[in-house]
Design an enzyme around this catalytic site. Structure first.
Site, short mmCIF file in Angstrom:
data_model
loop_
_atom_site.label_atom_id
_atom_site.label_comp_id
_atom_site.label_asym_id
_atom_site.label_seq_id
_atom_site.Cartn_x
_atom_site.Cartn_y
_atom_site.Cartn_z
N ASP A 19 18.37 64.36 57.40
CA ASP A 19 19.61 64.08 58.12
C ASP A 19 19.29 63.75 59.58
O ASP A 19 18.79 64.60 60.31
CB ASP A 19 20.50 65.33 58.03
CG ASP A 19 21.95 65.04 58.40
OD1 ASP A 19 22.21 63.96 58.96
OD2 ASP A 19 22.80 65.90 58.14
N ASP A 109 23.38 58.06 57.47
CA ASP A 109 22.33 58.80 58.17
C ASP A 109 21.75 59.98 57.41
O ASP A 109 21.10 60.83 58.00
CB ASP A 109 22.86 59.29 59.53
CG ASP A 109 24.01 60.29 59.37
OD1 ASP A 109 24.45 60.50 58.24
OD2 ASP A 109 24.44 60.85 60.39
N GLU A 110 21.99 60.06 56.10
CA GLU A 110 21.40 61.18 55.37
C GLU A 110 21.12 60.83 53.92
O GLU A 110 21.77 59.95 53.35
CB GLU A 110 22.31 62.43 55.43
CG GLU A 110 23.67 62.18 54.87
CD GLU A 110 24.54 63.44 54.87
OE1 GLU A 110 24.09 64.49 54.42
OE2 GLU A 110 25.68 63.34 55.33
#
Length: 404
Positions: A19, A109-110
């Site tokens: 993350d 973003d993860e």
DNA sequence: TCTGGGGTCCTAGGACCC
DNA sequence: TCTGGGGTCCTAGGACCC
């Protein structure tokens, strides 16, 4: 197969949740040295992301900008640059895919990565995670936190606890010791409403939640949510890392501000939104069958109006016509309540090629597969036939099974 | 405190069919 | 004529996540 299924649960912690930290704000600090070390917020009216320096003042994502500036007078606000974030995301995912083929993207973003079975090639999960962090730092220039555990859920909790710029491994056998002291808000699916309900019953930690009998929990928060939370509180998470998850809807929306809008203004906004969404659909090779009109009013009440079309499409005029009709049908609502947001979503998505192959059957223009393939070939060319056959094998639509 | 833009999943009622 | 149970699809709303 579209999805690769991976074994349920290993006896060692080998699922990574990676993350990026304060993603948008970190990209801004990476690209503008003057922002480094300073409290930074991305976004104007609303904070989209806050740097850790800003978070120290209590600035958080989704917070109104005015509140953020009150909390942190020296806050530096920068407008978002979505192209830069998209590129940074692609660069980061390239590192993920270079680490293992078993990557499940969750958001920009993860991602979850399954690194079980890589020990001989690449070392322990902890060593792999440390190398991953180093590579993202060096090759993309961004800080990233990785949580490592036996299950997806726990890996995600671990990365949240490990932030910022950290690595946290929950060794097999120690899961409940790690989990039970944490507040229930750490559980995926516990938001403000559920949290308030549970606090009302004196439940604050995950350990206390685990002590609530299953049936009692179900009656508190509803069947689906209750089963979900009961399982998580006891660290039961059978979900696998899934590769190749498909988007189920594509949409776009536009805040209109509080001042009044003329009907022509609204229509122009609708046209722009439909154009954007249809462009994204076509670029992704998808078509949708249900269109959703989303409205928000001055008092923040929200409504949706939807319509399901006879055929899935990415055709701009068809989708626009349906949405215009929905908007016109709610004209009084729009005028009387003062519209402040207009949104458009297309859902019930399919792959365009597969639908092209199925259409001749639905229309009654073809009764055999060869006839359908001929029609696809004549309309879209030989490449479309190849893709259509592949897609059909993956997820058959309502038509005869293809011979090998 | 008064709010952006992108999504996911669940629930519930009604229509319709067998 | 009035009735049953089960299933699917559509619509609308709600909670939640990043």
């Amino acid at each position: 197969m579209d999805r690769t299924r991976v074994r349920r649960r290993s006896d060692e912690a080998s699922i990574l949740h990676a993350d990026l930290d304060s993603f948008f704000a970190s990209v801004e600090q990476r690209d503008d040295p003057r922002l480094r070390g300073k409290p930074v917020a991305v976004g104007g009216g609303v904070v989209l992301a806050a740097s850790y320096e800003a978070k120290a003042f209590g600035v958080k994502a989704a917070m109104p900008g005015r509140v953020a500036r009150e909390l942190c007078p020296r806050l530096v606000t920068v407008p978002p640059r979505f192209e830069a974030y998209t590129q940074a995301s692609k660069d980061t995912f390239a590192v993920f895919h270079d680490t293992t083929p078993l990557v499940e993207g969750i958001s920009i973003d993860e991602a979850f990565l399954d690194v079980g079975g890589l020990r001989r090639l690449a070392g322990s999960p902890m060593a792999i995670a440390e190398r991953l962090r180093q590579r993202v730092r060096e090759e993309v220039g961004l800080p990233i936190t990785v949580g490592v555990a036996c299950t997806k859920f726990l890996a995600k909790v671990a990365s949240a606890v490990g932030k910022p710029d950290g690595l946290l491994v929950v060794p097999a056998g120690t899961e409940l010791d790690f989990l039970h002291p944490l507040p229930i808000e750490r559980l995926w699916g516990v938001g403000p409403k559920t949290s308030a309900k549970l606090h009302g019953r004196g439940v604050h930690t995950i350990g206390e939640l685990a002590a609530v009998p299953r049936d009692a929990l179900l009656s508190m928060v509803g069947p689906a949510s209750g089963r979900h939370l009961h399982a998580l509180a006891h660290d039961h998470d059978p979900r696998e890392v899934v590769v190749g998850r498909r988007r189920r809807s594509i949409g776009s929306q536009s805040a209109l501000g509080s001042r009044g809008r003329s009907w022509d203004d609204l229509d122009a906004t609708l046209v722009a939104l439909v154009d954007r969404v249809c462009g994204r659909l076509r670029k992704a090779g998808r078509v949708g069958r249900t269109v959703v009109l989303r409205l928000r009013f001055g008092d923040f009440r929200r409504v949706t109006r939807s319509r399901t079309l006879p055929e899935a499409t990415a055709h701009t005029p068809t989708i626009l016509a349906a949405l215009r009709d929905l908007l016109a049908g709610n004209r009084r609502l729009v005028i009387e309540h003062g519209i402040t947001l207009l949104g458009v979503t297309v859902t019930n998505l399919d792959d365009a090629d597969a639908v092209q192959l199925a259409l001749p059957f639905h229309r009654g223009d073809a009764t055999t597969l060869d006839e359908a393939l001929d029609q696809v070939r004549s309309r879209f060319g030989g490449d479309a036939v190849q893709r259509a056959v592949l897609l059909h094998r993956r997820r058959p639509l309502e038509m005869p099974t293809l011979p090998d």
